[in-house]
Design a protein around this motif. Structure first.
Motif, PDB file in Angstrom:
ATOM      1  N   MET A   1       0.878  -1.172  -0.084  1.00 26.88           N
ATOM      2  CA  MET A   1      -0.025  -0.129  -0.124  1.00 26.88           C
ATOM      3  C   MET A   1       0.892   1.281  -0.060  1.00 26.88           C
ATOM      4  O   MET A   1       0.237   2.487  -0.348  1.00 26.88           O
ATOM      5  CB  MET A   1      -0.993   0.076   1.150  1.00 26.88           C
ATOM      6  CG  MET A   1      -2.012  -0.675   0.830  1.00 26.88           C
ATOM      7  SD  MET A   1      -2.969  -0.751  -0.479  1.00 26.88           S
ATOM      8  CE  MET A   1      -3.854   0.939  -0.119  1.00 26.88           C
ATOM      9  N   LYS A   2       2.074   1.193   0.511  1.00 27.69           N
ATOM     10  CA  LYS A   2       2.915   2.339   0.465  1.00 27.69           C
ATOM     11  C   LYS A   2       3.230   2.637  -1.102  1.00 27.69           C
ATOM     12  O   LYS A   2       3.410   3.897  -1.387  1.00 27.69           O
ATOM     13  CB  LYS A   2       4.218   1.923   1.200  1.00 27.69           C
ATOM     14  CG  LYS A   2       4.227   2.105   2.529  1.00 27.69           C
ATOM     15  CD  LYS A   2       5.362   1.867   3.400  1.00 27.69           C
ATOM     16  CE  LYS A   2       5.305   1.785   4.856  1.00 27.69           C
ATOM     17  NZ  LYS A   2       6.555   1.735   5.588  1.00 27.69           N
ATOM     18  N   TYR A   5       0.759   5.050  -2.056  1.00 31.29           N
ATOM     19  CA  TYR A   5       0.831   6.591  -1.471  1.00 31.29           C
ATOM     20  C   TYR A   5       1.881   7.072  -2.326  1.00 31.29           C
ATOM     21  O   TYR A   5       1.559   8.192  -2.904  1.00 31.29           O
ATOM     22  CB  TYR A   5       1.575   6.427   0.040  1.00 31.29           C
ATOM     23  CG  TYR A   5       1.997   7.795   0.466  1.00 31.29           C
ATOM     24  CD1 TYR A   5       1.416   8.647   0.761  1.00 31.29           C
ATOM     25  CD2 TYR A   5       3.330   7.760   0.345  1.00 31.29           C
ATOM     26  CE1 TYR A   5       1.943   9.863   1.093  1.00 31.29           C
ATOM     27  CE2 TYR A   5       4.225   9.104   0.438  1.00 31.29           C
ATOM     28  CZ  TYR A   5       3.343  10.091   0.774  1.00 31.29           C
ATOM     29  OH  TYR A   5       4.084  11.295   1.419  1.00 31.29           O
ATOM     30  N   MET A 213      10.652   7.289   1.404  1.00 27.71           N
ATOM     31  CA  MET A 213       9.038   7.674   1.215  1.00 27.71           C
ATOM     32  C   MET A 213       9.072   9.359   0.884  1.00 27.71           C
ATOM     33  O   MET A 213       8.021   9.614   0.271  1.00 27.71           O
ATOM     34  CB  MET A 213       8.282   7.439   2.462  1.00 27.71           C
ATOM     35  CG  MET A 213       8.242   5.979   2.865  1.00 27.71           C
ATOM     36  SD  MET A 213       7.047   5.173   1.639  1.00 27.71           S
ATOM     37  CE  MET A 213       5.338   5.622   2.165  1.00 27.71           C
TER      38      MET A 213
ATOM     39  N   GLU B 104      -1.381   7.418   5.796  1.00 26.06           N
ATOM     40  CA  GLU B 104      -0.967   7.318   4.362  1.00 26.06           C
ATOM     41  C   GLU B 104       0.509   6.891   4.219  1.00 26.06           C
ATOM     42  O   GLU B 104       0.889   6.104   3.451  1.00 26.06           O
ATOM     43  CB  GLU B 104      -1.240   8.453   3.461  1.00 26.06           C
ATOM     44  CG  GLU B 104      -2.822   8.785   3.288  1.00 26.06           C
ATOM     45  CD  GLU B 104      -3.104   9.943   2.260  1.00 26.06           C
ATOM     46  OE1 GLU B 104      -2.023  10.682   2.227  1.00 26.06           O
ATOM     47  OE2 GLU B 104      -4.162  10.162   2.027  1.00 26.06           O
ATOM     48  N   LEU B 105       1.425   7.574   4.972  1.00 22.08           N
ATOM     49  CA  LEU B 105       2.889   7.227   4.994  1.00 22.08           C
ATOM     50  C   LEU B 105       2.823   5.907   5.515  1.00 22.08           C
ATOM     51  O   LEU B 105       3.874   5.291   5.111  1.00 22.08           O
ATOM     52  CB  LEU B 105       3.516   8.351   5.792  1.00 22.08           C
ATOM     53  CG  LEU B 105       3.528   9.496   5.200  1.00 22.08           C
ATOM     54  CD1 LEU B 105       4.118  10.771   6.200  1.00 22.08           C
ATOM     55  CD2 LEU B 105       4.867   9.671   4.164  1.00 22.08           C
ATOM     56  N   ARG B 106       2.086   5.493   6.537  1.00 25.97           N
ATOM     57  CA  ARG B 106       2.587   4.092   7.004  1.00 25.97           C
ATOM     58  C   ARG B 106       1.830   3.146   6.261  1.00 25.97           C
ATOM     59  O   ARG B 106       1.948   1.840   6.421  1.00 25.97           O
ATOM     60  CB  ARG B 106       1.570   3.891   8.298  1.00 25.97           C
ATOM     61  CG  ARG B 106       1.850   5.155   9.512  1.00 25.97           C
ATOM     62  CD  ARG B 106       3.065   5.162  10.234  1.00 25.97           C
ATOM     63  NE  ARG B 106       3.085   6.026  11.115  1.00 25.97           N
ATOM     64  CZ  ARG B 106       3.549   7.282  10.867  1.00 25.97           C
ATOM     65  NH1 ARG B 106       3.994   7.738   9.656  1.00 25.97           N
ATOM     66  NH2 ARG B 106       3.663   8.184  12.011  1.00 25.97           N
ATOM     67  N   GLY B 107       1.225   3.511   5.269  1.00 26.87           N
ATOM     68  CA  GLY B 107       0.515   2.307   4.097  1.00 26.87           C
ATOM     69  C   GLY B 107      -0.579   1.896   4.597  1.00 26.87           C
ATOM     70  O   GLY B 107      -1.095   0.693   4.175  1.00 26.87           O
ATOM     71  N   LEU B 108      -1.518   2.598   5.193  1.00 28.26           N
ATOM     72  CA  LEU B 108      -2.867   1.897   5.654  1.00 28.26           C
ATOM     73  C   LEU B 108      -3.633   2.096   4.692  1.00 28.26           C
ATOM     74  O   LEU B 108      -3.654   2.914   3.443  1.00 28.26           O
ATOM     75  CB  LEU B 108      -3.388   2.809   6.735  1.00 28.26           C
ATOM     76  CG  LEU B 108      -3.058   2.219   8.173  1.00 28.26           C
ATOM     77  CD1 LEU B 108      -1.617   2.336   8.521  1.00 28.26           C
ATOM     78  CD2 LEU B 108      -4.228   2.760   9.268  1.00 28.26           C
ATOM     79  N   LYS B 109      -4.447   0.961   4.539  1.00 30.93           N
ATOM     80  CA  LYS B 109      -5.811   1.077   3.423  1.00 30.93           C
ATOM     81  C   LYS B 109      -6.633   2.223   3.575  1.00 30.93           C
ATOM     82  O   LYS B 109      -6.756   2.429   4.755  1.00 30.93           O
ATOM     83  CB  LYS B 109      -6.531  -0.427   3.540  1.00 30.93           C
ATOM     84  CG  LYS B 109      -5.637  -1.478   3.215  1.00 30.93           C
ATOM     85  CD  LYS B 109      -6.583  -2.690   3.163  1.00 30.93           C
ATOM     86  CE  LYS B 109      -5.766  -3.733   2.935  1.00 30.93           C
ATOM     87  NZ  LYS B 109      -6.203  -5.184   3.543  1.00 30.93           N
TER      88      LYS B 109
END
Lengths: 290, 220
Positions: A1-2, A5, A213, B104-109
């Motif tokens: 999911m990153k 982002y 990131m 968002e930075l942690r990659g959550l859905k």
């Protein structure tokens, strides 16, 4: 999911800073058009001069008493000589016909015999068209007694070589200079674009974003920027070529559309220039951000 | 959780902090109190590892400042929420996007992010403001957004640097109450302030600084 982002942020970044982004695309386009036009100019110039040089083939005139077997043997040896791309045989009769066609007189009627020798016209591959190489070839031809004379306009050939060398050198230096200037200008433009995003970089750094990131969306944005710049540059160059032909200014023998590798190279150069430029600007900024 | 051992920090202009020694445990609420220039912000910066001591050692989550790697700093900051007096909100994003950023930075859905953001917005009275932009909000609301963003991912430590400096009395009280609520839910809070009334109104351990030195470390 990153990854989600990174893609979202890369695309959103373009939307959020439309003007600086478009400025940078414009700057990359101009840079690539300059480089592309430079390359095309040189390629076309060299092609033109190369064609001139190709017109000056060697003509090997045979002794009048050379038998057809001897000529055949010599022709085989010459055609196998490294660098010979083409060889045409002109018989005594062909030479007489050419004379008649050119001067409107029949040699046999005029002189009672055909004094013109048969000949071999030899064309070398582009890479072998150097004065030194051709001299070596001439040297090796001296051993054949069936050869009467060889016609080779060495001075003209050499002059064309010098012109080509000069064009190569000047063009290479000019293109290098143009690339240097455009890389500098583009890098500066990209740095300004990134500078406008200082607050964002500072905020996500404080929120615990890793260097990767932070950099990745900008890298993507730079890639998109370069791709757009490269595409516009190719379209502009093609447009220029078409316009030159349409208005009968010049019909270029070398066109960018004939060379997919040049189009690909332009796009790759644009993408790398922008993506790496952006990356460098972000890396530099990270040194100053918390 | 937070440990300062014989910490000295020198700026080019002269010594800023001298011989700091203190330990802050999880679940604590600590005021860093002192006038402007006393060194409060420098201490906070050392906690989130933007500054490093010239002598001594700062340890956060058992990671020492002398050996910390760049990658570890990002991990440490993911466990620390920060609130600044200038809010540090992103003006080109709406309130939802500002609060959602750490997730968002942690990659959550996206659906996880939405439910967390909405819940946090409800908690801080920002639900109706989610589609607004920061410039459309009052200073007090902007600071609430900053606080919501800082605690959206349930950090272990919340650092607040003069959060009420630019706020009117009512908004300041609202922000302070919200910070106390965050603490009540189990988060360690380090609250830098120069307002003497705050430790008086809501008493807690107070580390008082003058010219870079701790003059009082008063437990409650």
């Amino acid at each position: 999911m990153k990854l989600g982002y990174i893609i979202n942020e890369g695309v959103a970044g373009i939307r959020r800073s439309k003007m600086p982004f478009m400025n940078s695309v414009f700057s990359v386009t101009i840079a690539l058009v300059l480089v592309g036009v430079g390359v095309l100019f040189v390629d076309n110039g060299l092609k033109y001069i190369g064609d001139l040089q190709a017109d000056y083939d060697l003509e090997i005139f045979m002794q009048n008493d050379a038998s057809s077997e001897e000529i055949q043997e010599l022709a085989t040896i010459i055609s196998e000589y490294p660098g010979v791309i083409r060889m045409d045989y002109l018989s005594k009769q062909d030479a007489a016909d050419l004379y008649s066609a050119e001067f409107g007189e029949n040699l046999l009627t005029l002189l009672g015999e055909n004094p013109l020798p048969s000949s071999l016209r030899v064309t070398f591959e582009e890479n072998y068209r150097s004065s030194v190489y051709i001299q070596a070839f001439l040297q090796s031809m001296k051993q054949f007694e069936t050869i009467d004379d060889v016609l080779f306009q060495k001075d003209l050939f050499n002059r064309i070589q010098v012109i080509m060398q000069t064009i190569y050198t000047i063009a290479a230096a000019a293109i290098f200079l143009v690339i240097l200037v455009t890389v500098f200008l583009t890098a500066n433009n990209l740095r300004l674009m990134i500078l406008a995003r200082y607050e964002f970089i500072e905020a996500i750094r404080l929120l615990g974003a890793s260097d990767f990131m932070i950099k990745a969306p900008f890298f993507l944005e730079g890639g998109i920027l370069g791709f757009l710049g490269g595409t516009f540059a190719v379209l502009i160059i093609v447009g220029l070529e078409q316009a030159l032909a349409a208005f009968n200014v010049i019909n270029l023998p070398v066109r960018i559309l004939d060379y997919p590798e040049v189009i690909l190279g332009t796009l790759l150069f644009g993408i790398s220039l922008s993506a790496l430029g952006v990356l460098k600007a972000v890396r530099r900024m990270l040194r100053f951000v918390a | 959780m937070i440990s300062f051992e014989n910490v000295h920090l020198r700026y080019d202009t002269g010594i800023s902090l001298r011989d700091l020694n203190f330990f802050i445990d999880k679940d604590e609420f600590v005021y860093l109190f002192g006038p402007t220039g006393a060194g409060k912000s420098s201490i906070l910066k050392m906690i989130y590892m933007d500054l490093f001591p010239n002598d001594g050692q700062v340890e956060i989550f058992n990671i020492g400042s002398s050996k910390v790697k760049r990658k570890e700093i990002a991990h440490i900051r993911q466990r620390i929420g920060m609130v600044f007096q200038d809010f540090k909100l992103l003006m080109d994003r709406d309130i939802y996007s500002n609060i959602a950023l750490p997730l968002e930075l942690r990659g959550l859905k996206p659906n996880e992010i939405r439910s967390k953001v909405v819940r946090k917005a409800d908690e801080f009275g920002l639900r109706s403001r989610l589609n607004h932009f920061p410039h459309e909000l009052s200073s007090g609301e902007q600071q609430m957004v900053s606080l919501a963003r800082a605690v959206i991912d349930s950090p272990d430590i919340l650092l607040v640097d003069e959060p009420t400096a630019h706020l009117d009395q009512e908004s300041a009280a609202g922000v302070t109450d919200a910070i106390w609520k965050v603490h009540d839910s189990g988060t360690c809070v380090v609250f830098a302030t120069n307002k003497v009334e705050l430790p008086k109104r809501e008493p807690a351990r107070t580390i008082s600084l003058v010219s870079g030195e701790i003059i009082i470390d008063r437990e409650l």
